[in-house]
Design a protein around this motif. Structure first.
Motif, PDB file in Angstrom:
ATOM      1  N   ALA A  64       0.709  -1.256  -0.018  1.00 22.29           N
ATOM      2  CA  ALA A  64       0.080  -0.079  -0.060  1.00 22.29           C
ATOM      3  C   ALA A  64       0.830   1.292  -0.077  1.00 22.29           C
ATOM      4  O   ALA A  64       0.500   2.214  -0.625  1.00 22.29           O
ATOM      5  N   ILE A  80       2.474   3.371  -3.105  1.00 24.23           N
ATOM      6  CA  ILE A  80       1.683   4.547  -3.795  1.00 24.23           C
ATOM      7  C   ILE A  80       2.435   5.603  -3.481  1.00 24.23           C
ATOM      8  O   ILE A  80       2.317   6.885  -4.276  1.00 24.23           O
ATOM      9  N   LEU A  83      -1.048  -2.723  -3.048  1.00 26.46           N
ATOM     10  CA  LEU A  83      -0.855  -1.524  -4.004  1.00 26.46           C
ATOM     11  C   LEU A  83      -2.192  -1.219  -4.880  1.00 26.46           C
ATOM     12  O   LEU A  83      -2.552  -0.187  -5.067  1.00 26.46           O
ATOM     13  N   SER A 112      -4.619   0.621  -2.653  1.00 22.41           N
ATOM     14  CA  SER A 112      -4.460   2.003  -2.623  1.00 22.41           C
ATOM     15  C   SER A 112      -4.614   2.720  -3.861  1.00 22.41           C
ATOM     16  O   SER A 112      -5.104   3.871  -3.706  1.00 22.41           O
ATOM     17  N   ILE A 140      -7.011   6.075  -4.119  1.00 18.93           N
ATOM     18  CA  ILE A 140      -6.333   7.350  -4.528  1.00 18.93           C
ATOM     19  C   ILE A 140      -7.276   7.681  -5.816  1.00 18.93           C
ATOM     20  O   ILE A 140      -7.793   8.927  -6.113  1.00 18.93           O
ATOM     21  N   ARG A 148      -3.409   9.887  -0.533  1.00 22.32           N
ATOM     22  CA  ARG A 148      -2.580   8.698  -0.584  1.00 22.32           C
ATOM     23  C   ARG A 148      -1.763   8.128   0.774  1.00 22.32           C
ATOM     24  O   ARG A 148      -1.468   7.094   1.163  1.00 22.32           O
ATOM     25  N   ARG A 149      -1.326   9.383   1.404  1.00 22.00           N
ATOM     26  CA  ARG A 149      -0.608   9.048   2.555  1.00 22.00           C
ATOM     27  C   ARG A 149      -1.329   8.599   3.731  1.00 22.00           C
ATOM     28  O   ARG A 149      -0.949   7.478   4.417  1.00 22.00           O
ATOM     29  N   TYR A 175      -4.276   6.656   3.248  1.00 22.23           N
ATOM     30  CA  TYR A 175      -4.800   5.510   3.030  1.00 22.23           C
ATOM     31  C   TYR A 175      -3.603   4.700   3.168  1.00 22.23           C
ATOM     32  O   TYR A 175      -3.955   3.329   3.279  1.00 22.23           O
ATOM     33  N   ALA A 176      -2.358   4.885   2.736  1.00 23.33           N
ATOM     34  CA  ALA A 176      -1.186   3.812   2.741  1.00 23.33           C
ATOM     35  C   ALA A 176      -1.348   3.296   4.294  1.00 23.33           C
ATOM     36  O   ALA A 176      -0.999   2.147   4.452  1.00 23.33           O
ATOM     37  N   ALA A 232      -4.504   1.056   5.010  1.00 22.33           N
ATOM     38  CA  ALA A 232      -4.583  -0.164   4.206  1.00 22.33           C
ATOM     39  C   ALA A 232      -3.680  -1.135   5.297  1.00 22.33           C
ATOM     40  O   ALA A 232      -4.091  -2.369   5.241  1.00 22.33           O
TER      41      ALA A 232
END
Length: 284
Positions: A36, A39, A186, A189, A193, A199-200, A202-203, A206
């Motif tokens: 994840a 990304i 990935l 993610s 996005i 993105r940060r 959700y990484a 995840a």
């Protein structure tokens, strides 16, 4: 070398199958988090690359379902009688089929239209409620599909009983599921996005999402087979059947939606080959 690796794992983690399963669950969850987090540096992976990686994940899971679950369940834990393991396979597939009716099928949201929507969201336009609802459904579906993976790792360590001489199969299964968690993390993610999520943030989400379901189920799997040994072939079959259902119903169709079937097929073959090598190297 395989025995030395297994012996080192036992020395580091201890002889308890429950603690080993806990460690295995943490490993596969962290590899999901790693996938994840890609990304953050691979900001716009192509559909071609993602289809190849998801094909690789399918190949790893396909080989692992047979070499680490179905075949040992039949040959080693039910005296050559295939019925308990095959009953487990059927129940595992049926469970995922019924669960999918509760969590509707959601694609990885990787189409060109979704990518255009994502680009629009990065320009400051509001996140579509439809897209957000779609990615939430997808996250729920993937979380559901992580369940048999965590269970499979726990069952593997529970079957080994903490014996370094028997733990190779569990270690190869742990590494296989961890490897396939990278492209899966990935892909999730990318879906998030493309729905306009940060993105940060959700990484991190995840990795937490994977850990919440995979780690306790790994421990539960080890606990169940350690306490009720006759369940072992059924549990191994259940985990394998659920994994096979995910491969056929979700991953392979998804990799064939964007006209990159050949790339996905080559990825699948690479995954099968690597998993077979891991199984022989660690269990040999």
């Amino acid at each position: 070398m395989p025995f030395e690796f297994a012996d080192t794992f036992v020395r580091l983690v201890g002889p308890s199958p429950l603690i080993q399963a806990l460690a295995g669950g943490i490993v596969i969850a962290m590899m999901n988090l790693f996938g994840a987090a890609l990304i953050l540096v691979w900001r716009n992976p192509s559909e071609r690359a993602l289809d190849g990686m998801l094909g690789f994940a399918a190949g790893v899971m396909l080989a692992a379902a047979f070499t680490s679950l179905i075949i040992p369940g039949i040959e080693e834990y039910s005296g050559g009688n295939p019925l308990p393991t095959l009953i487990g396979v059927a129940i595992g597939a049926l469970f995922l089929d019924r669960a999918d009716t509760l969590v509707p099928h959601a694609h990885y949201l990787l189409t060109g239209e979704r990518r255009r929507d994502a680009a629009a969201s990065e320009e400051g336009l509001p996140v579509s409620e439809e897209r957000l609802a779609g990615v939430i459904l997808f996250i729920l579906a993937i979380t559901l599909h992580n369940m048999p993976e965590g269970l499979a790792v726990g069952v593997g360590f529970g079957a080994a009983g903490g014996d370094p001489a028997q733990i190779g199969g569990a270690l190869s299964l742990m590494l296989a599921i961890g490897l396939q968690n990278i492209p899966e993390g990935l892909a999730v993610s990318v879906a998030a996005i493309n729905a306009g999520l940060d993105r940060r943030i959700y990484a991190v989400i995840a990795g937490i999402r994977a850990g919440v379901v995979e780690i306790p189920l790994a421990v539960l799997g080890a606990f169940a087979v350690a306490r009720v040994e006759p369940l072992l072939p059924y549990a191994m079959g259940f985990a394998a059947g659920a994994m096979l259902f995910v491969i056929s119903d979700e991953i392979i169709p998804e990799t064939h939606r964007n006209d990159y079937e050949r790339v996905a097929t080559l990825g699948l073959m690479a995954g099968v080959i690597i998993m077979l090598y891991l199984d022989i190297a660690l269990a040999g």
